[in-house]
Design a protein around this motif. Sequence first.
Motif, PDB file in Angstrom:
ATOM      1  N   ASP A  11     -24.983  -0.157  97.098  1.00 36.54           N
ATOM      2  CA  ASP A  11     -24.749  -0.869  95.842  1.00 36.54           C
ATOM      3  C   ASP A  11     -25.651  -0.274  94.763  1.00 36.54           C
ATOM      4  OD1 ASP A  11     -24.578  -2.644  93.681  1.00 36.54           O
ATOM      5  OD2 ASP A  11     -24.674  -4.429  94.941  1.00 36.54           O
ATOM      6  N   TYR A  34     -21.030   2.021  95.160  1.00 40.77           N
ATOM      7  CA  TYR A  34     -20.207   0.994  94.531  1.00 40.77           C
ATOM      8  C   TYR A  34     -21.072   0.013  93.744  1.00 40.77           C
ATOM      9  CZ  TYR A  34     -21.894  -2.562  97.764  1.00 40.77           C
ATOM     10  OH  TYR A  34     -22.695  -3.443  98.428  1.00 40.77           O
ATOM     11  N   PHE A  35     -20.406  -0.893  93.036  1.00 42.85           N
ATOM     12  CA  PHE A  35     -21.082  -2.072  92.496  1.00 42.85           C
ATOM     13  C   PHE A  35     -20.158  -3.261  92.705  1.00 42.85           C
ATOM     14  CE2 PHE A  35     -18.954  -0.110  88.911  1.00 42.85           C
ATOM     15  CZ  PHE A  35     -18.376  -1.164  88.212  1.00 42.85           C
ATOM     16  N   GLU A  36     -20.744  -4.433  92.745  1.00 44.51           N
ATOM     17  CA  GLU A  36     -20.047  -5.639  93.190  1.00 44.51           C
ATOM     18  C   GLU A  36     -18.791  -5.966  92.383  1.00 44.51           C
ATOM     19  OE1 GLU A  36     -19.314  -8.116  96.019  1.00 44.51           O
ATOM     20  OE2 GLU A  36     -21.162  -6.958  96.083  1.00 44.51           O
ATOM     21  N   GLU A  51     -24.832  -1.239 105.546  1.00 45.35           N
ATOM     22  CA  GLU A  51     -25.422  -1.300 104.212  1.00 45.35           C
ATOM     23  C   GLU A  51     -26.551  -0.288 104.128  1.00 45.35           C
ATOM     24  OE1 GLU A  51     -25.010  -2.697 101.129  1.00 45.35           O
ATOM     25  OE2 GLU A  51     -23.085  -3.308 101.949  1.00 45.35           O
ATOM     26  N   ASN A  84     -12.530  -1.101 100.768  1.00 41.31           N
ATOM     27  CA  ASN A  84     -13.161  -1.720 101.938  1.00 41.31           C
ATOM     28  C   ASN A  84     -12.279  -1.729 103.184  1.00 41.31           C
ATOM     29  OD1 ASN A  84     -15.525  -2.053 100.536  1.00 41.31           O
ATOM     30  ND2 ASN A  84     -15.149  -4.196 100.048  1.00 41.31           N
ATOM     31  N   LYS A 130     -13.781  -2.404  95.854  1.00 41.04           N
ATOM     32  CA  LYS A 130     -13.378  -3.423  96.828  1.00 41.04           C
ATOM     33  C   LYS A 130     -12.086  -3.035  97.529  1.00 41.04           C
ATOM     34  CE  LYS A 130     -15.704  -7.196  94.535  1.00 41.04           C
ATOM     35  NZ  LYS A 130     -15.615  -8.460  93.819  1.00 41.04           N
ATOM     36  N   GLU A 183     -27.822  -2.824  92.700  1.00 36.34           N
ATOM     37  CA  GLU A 183     -28.746  -3.711  93.403  1.00 36.34           C
ATOM     38  C   GLU A 183     -30.199  -3.472  92.990  1.00 36.34           C
ATOM     39  OE1 GLU A 183     -28.488  -5.056  97.775  1.00 36.34           O
ATOM     40  OE2 GLU A 183     -29.779  -3.292  97.754  1.00 36.34           O
TER      41      GLU A 183
END
Length: 113
Positions: free
Chosen positions: A61, A30-32, A8, A41, A38, A64
């Motif tokens: 992120d 990225y963003f969640e 991270e 990953n 995803k 974040e």
Amino acid sequence: MSTGTIIEVSASNFREVVLNAEKMTLIKFYFEACKPCKELNPILDELAQEFSDCLVIGSLDIEESKENNKVFKNYGGHYAPTMLLFHEGLLKKKLKGRTLEELRKELSELKAV
């Protein structure tokens, strides 16, 4: 530094982890809630193992914090996922591949240089 895992990254450790890294560093911005992010990953997990001798892979992120988003924008980020390769403190390449085979090819070409 890397043992084949994805680390991270944030604005607070970007200089240390990315710009001051001894190895090439691939960062996935990225963003969640991003589905394509995803989907990368498991691909990046595999590449982290395969290229652990010469590459650190991290993810940042962009939602974040404002600081994380600023790092993203400073490197020309407009959409997620964006994958940028850094080496010796400089942005070297924006990776375009989205499949394991495409990314493996791009990284292998860079490793050969």
